[in-house]
Design a protein around this motif. Structure first.
Motif, PDB file in Angstrom:
ATOM      1  N   ARG A  39     -35.531 -13.432 -21.504  1.00  0.00           N
ATOM      2  CA  ARG A  39     -36.849 -12.880 -21.886  1.00  0.00           C
ATOM      3  C   ARG A  39     -37.839 -12.746 -20.740  1.00  0.00           C
ATOM      4  NH1 ARG A  39     -38.632 -17.593 -26.077  1.00  0.00           N
ATOM      5  NH2 ARG A  39     -36.650 -17.810 -27.184  1.00  0.00           N
ATOM      6  N   GLY A  40     -37.527 -13.286 -19.582  1.00  0.00           N
ATOM      7  CA  GLY A  40     -38.519 -13.343 -18.512  1.00  0.00           C
ATOM      8  C   GLY A  40     -39.322 -14.623 -18.616  1.00  0.00           C
ATOM      9  N   ALA A  41     -39.692 -15.185 -17.454  1.00  0.00           N
ATOM     10  CA  ALA A  41     -40.347 -16.501 -17.418  1.00  0.00           C
ATOM     11  C   ALA A  41     -41.656 -16.519 -18.207  1.00  0.00           C
ATOM     12  CB  ALA A  41     -40.603 -16.915 -15.970  1.00  0.00           C
ATOM     13  N   ASP A  42     -42.397 -15.414 -18.155  1.00  0.00           N
ATOM     14  CA  ASP A  42     -43.716 -15.404 -18.795  1.00  0.00           C
ATOM     15  C   ASP A  42     -43.635 -15.673 -20.294  1.00  0.00           C
ATOM     16  OD1 ASP A  42     -44.810 -14.862 -16.369  1.00  0.00           O
ATOM     17  OD2 ASP A  42     -45.051 -12.712 -16.703  1.00  0.00           O
ATOM     18  N   SER A  43     -42.500 -15.360 -20.914  1.00  0.00           N
ATOM     19  CA  SER A  43     -42.380 -15.491 -22.370  1.00  0.00           C
ATOM     20  C   SER A  43     -41.727 -16.796 -22.789  1.00  0.00           C
ATOM     21  CB  SER A  43     -41.562 -14.328 -22.935  1.00  0.00           C
ATOM     22  OG  SER A  43     -42.063 -13.099 -22.465  1.00  0.00           O
ATOM     23  N   VAL A  44     -41.475 -17.700 -21.858  1.00  0.00           N
ATOM     24  CA  VAL A  44     -40.763 -18.933 -22.199  1.00  0.00           C
ATOM     25  C   VAL A  44     -41.720 -20.126 -22.167  1.00  0.00           C
ATOM     26  CG1 VAL A  44     -38.894 -20.492 -21.535  1.00  0.00           C
ATOM     27  CG2 VAL A  44     -38.601 -18.016 -21.292  1.00  0.00           C
ATOM     28  N   THR A  45     -41.850 -20.813 -23.304  1.00  0.00           N
ATOM     29  CA  THR A  45     -42.748 -21.966 -23.398  1.00  0.00           C
ATOM     30  C   THR A  45     -41.950 -23.269 -23.322  1.00  0.00           C
ATOM     31  OG1 THR A  45     -42.536 -22.134 -25.797  1.00  0.00           O
ATOM     32  CG2 THR A  45     -44.224 -20.622 -24.956  1.00  0.00           C
ATOM     33  N   THR A  46     -42.663 -24.388 -23.162  1.00  0.00           N
ATOM     34  CA  THR A  46     -41.990 -25.696 -23.169  1.00  0.00           C
ATOM     35  C   THR A  46     -41.379 -25.973 -24.547  1.00  0.00           C
ATOM     36  OG1 THR A  46     -44.169 -26.666 -23.572  1.00  0.00           O
ATOM     37  CG2 THR A  46     -43.320 -26.783 -21.325  1.00  0.00           C
ATOM     38  N   ASP A  47     -42.027 -25.494 -25.619  1.00  0.00           N
ATOM     39  CA  ASP A  47     -41.436 -25.634 -26.959  1.00  0.00           C
ATOM     40  C   ASP A  47     -40.079 -24.943 -27.014  1.00  0.00           C
ATOM     41  OD1 ASP A  47     -43.406 -27.123 -28.347  1.00  0.00           O
ATOM     42  OD2 ASP A  47     -44.666 -25.340 -28.538  1.00  0.00           O
ATOM     43  N   ASP A  48     -40.017 -23.722 -26.513  1.00  0.00           N
ATOM     44  CA  ASP A  48     -38.757 -22.959 -26.507  1.00  0.00           C
ATOM     45  C   ASP A  48     -37.671 -23.718 -25.751  1.00  0.00           C
ATOM     46  OD1 ASP A  48     -40.152 -20.887 -27.732  1.00  0.00           O
ATOM     47  OD2 ASP A  48     -40.550 -19.861 -25.816  1.00  0.00           O
ATOM     48  N   ILE A  49     -38.043 -24.237 -24.580  1.00  0.00           N
ATOM     49  CA  ILE A  49     -37.048 -24.882 -23.713  1.00  0.00           C
ATOM     50  C   ILE A  49     -36.519 -26.154 -24.370  1.00  0.00           C
ATOM     51  CG2 ILE A  49     -36.661 -25.988 -21.463  1.00  0.00           C
ATOM     52  CD1 ILE A  49     -38.888 -24.083 -20.359  1.00  0.00           C
ATOM     53  N   ALA A  50     -37.445 -26.978 -24.888  1.00  0.00           N
ATOM     54  CA  ALA A  50     -37.027 -28.229 -25.525  1.00  0.00           C
ATOM     55  C   ALA A  50     -36.135 -27.928 -26.732  1.00  0.00           C
ATOM     56  CB  ALA A  50     -38.256 -29.033 -25.947  1.00  0.00           C
ATOM     57  N   ALA A  51     -36.523 -26.936 -27.547  1.00  0.00           N
ATOM     58  CA  ALA A  51     -35.734 -26.595 -28.735  1.00  0.00           C
ATOM     59  C   ALA A  51     -34.342 -26.111 -28.334  1.00  0.00           C
ATOM     60  CB  ALA A  51     -36.462 -25.528 -29.549  1.00  0.00           C
ATOM     61  N   ALA A  52     -34.276 -25.222 -27.327  1.00  0.00           N
ATOM     62  CA  ALA A  52     -32.974 -24.687 -26.916  1.00  0.00           C
ATOM     63  C   ALA A  52     -32.097 -25.774 -26.302  1.00  0.00           C
ATOM     64  CB  ALA A  52     -33.173 -23.534 -25.922  1.00  0.00           C
ATOM     65  N   ALA A  53     -32.725 -26.765 -25.655  1.00  0.00           N
ATOM     66  CA  ALA A  53     -31.965 -27.867 -25.053  1.00  0.00           C
ATOM     67  C   ALA A  53     -31.572 -28.905 -26.101  1.00  0.00           C
ATOM     68  CB  ALA A  53     -32.793 -28.517 -23.942  1.00  0.00           C
ATOM     69  N   GLY A  54     -32.206 -28.851 -27.283  1.00  0.00           N
ATOM     70  CA  GLY A  54     -31.914 -29.831 -28.338  1.00  0.00           C
ATOM     71  C   GLY A  54     -32.477 -31.206 -28.040  1.00  0.00           C
ATOM     72  N   VAL A  55     -33.598 -31.244 -27.291  1.00  0.00           N
ATOM     73  CA  VAL A  55     -34.250 -32.524 -27.009  1.00  0.00           C
ATOM     74  C   VAL A  55     -35.728 -32.412 -27.415  1.00  0.00           C
ATOM     75  CG1 VAL A  55     -32.716 -32.910 -25.035  1.00  0.00           C
ATOM     76  CG2 VAL A  55     -35.017 -31.998 -24.658  1.00  0.00           C
TER      77      VAL A  55
END
Lengths: 200, 200
Positions: A39-55
């Motif tokens: 999606r490009g860095a601008d569209s990626v939040t910490t919520d998204d990252i944590a959810a995708a990592a499962g942590v």
């Protein structure tokens, strides 16, 4: 790409926790890398990252301090991996191919890298001390050596500087966003100028 | 170089005051220009400029608002004068000389300009919207047209971008300050790359 350095033992920390921490770190970085690519860095939040990592999001902040902290680690890891690829990896990016082929492969590879990491590289560009020091000097040196090995005539230092302008984060972003160019167009432009400087 | 536009009449302001204001404006800009040329912008204060112009410091602030305001007007006036010189002035900078000679003259002339105005140009560079829009587009277009007129082969847009990296304010400052180069060295480097791209 060399293996990651072994984790240093942390006194008083149980081995299981160290293992969890290292695994979470890898999960978060891999998730961030994949989301940014999608999606490009601008569209990626910490919520998204944590959810995708499962942590949990708290884990992200404990490991990296902030979104910016995670991005710095991500850029640093990817920068090291890319440098290893063009310095020691398989041809045509790494040694073993003719210098001009390596130069063409380097430009196309670096274009994708810079596009992926545009946000952080653009920020780093704002500081002239960063712009003209490591890791920028590694790239200048690499292009300089390939121009030299391709028996390029003239002022190689200036030609390396000129060529590298085509891999500038803000230039690439501007070309893709405002000028309707694609990464392939920019790769072709890189190849055209590289071949010309090498006398082909 | 075209004449300055006539001053617009200001309702209710006596003609003598308008004349004084215009004269003070010119005195302050000329003083600033000369001091910057002598010592570099970083070493020039509003006290220095007002003293050299022979006017009070309050006059400087009334005319320009701040040191930064004066610098912006100075850059804008000098940018217009330089553009007039390479678009309409005498050869080899202006029309009438072979395209490659004009390109070489443009680079050497612009190097001095960028060095003189480093402080403001470096600041403007921090904003990618400024970096890739007017007046940067005027310079890209000028180099593009000269490359084309010199029958340069290949991707002229990319070559113009690459060449102009050698005139970047922060690059020039870094080369002069940290790398021990002179403006003549950088002019020679510009000429070397320009001749190479033009096939000479």
């Amino acid at each position: 790409m060399p293996a990651s350095p072994p984790l240093l033992p942390v006194t008083g920390q149980p081995a299981a926790e160290r293992g969890d921490a290292a695994r979470n770190r890898t999960l978060l970085l891999d998730a961030a890398r994949q989301l940014i690519a999608e999606r490009g860095a601008d569209s990626v939040t910490t919520d998204d990252i944590a959810a995708a990592a499962g942590v949990g999001k708290g884990t992200l902040f404990r490991r990296f301090g902030s979104r910016a902290g995670l991005m710095v680690v991500l850029l640093d890891e990817d920068e090291k991996a890319q440098q290893a690829a063009f310095l020691f990896g398989p041809p045509p990016l790494g040694p073993g191919a003719p210098a001009l082929d390596r130069l063409v492969a380097y430009g196309r590879n670096r274009l994708r890298f810079v596009h992926l990491h545009h946000e952080l590289l653009s920020h780093a560009n704002r500081d002239p001390r960063v712009r003209f020091n490591a890791p920028a000097r590694v790239h200048h040196r690499h292009v300089y050596v390939l121009l030299r090995d391709a028996d390029t005539t003239g002022d190689l230092d200036a030609q390396a500087t000129a060529l590298l302008a085509l891999l500038d984060a803000d230039y690439i972003h501007h070309q893709l966003t405002d000028a309707g160019r694609t990464l392939d167009d920019l790769g072709d432009a890189w190849e055209s100028v590289a071949r010309k400087l090498c006398g082909q």
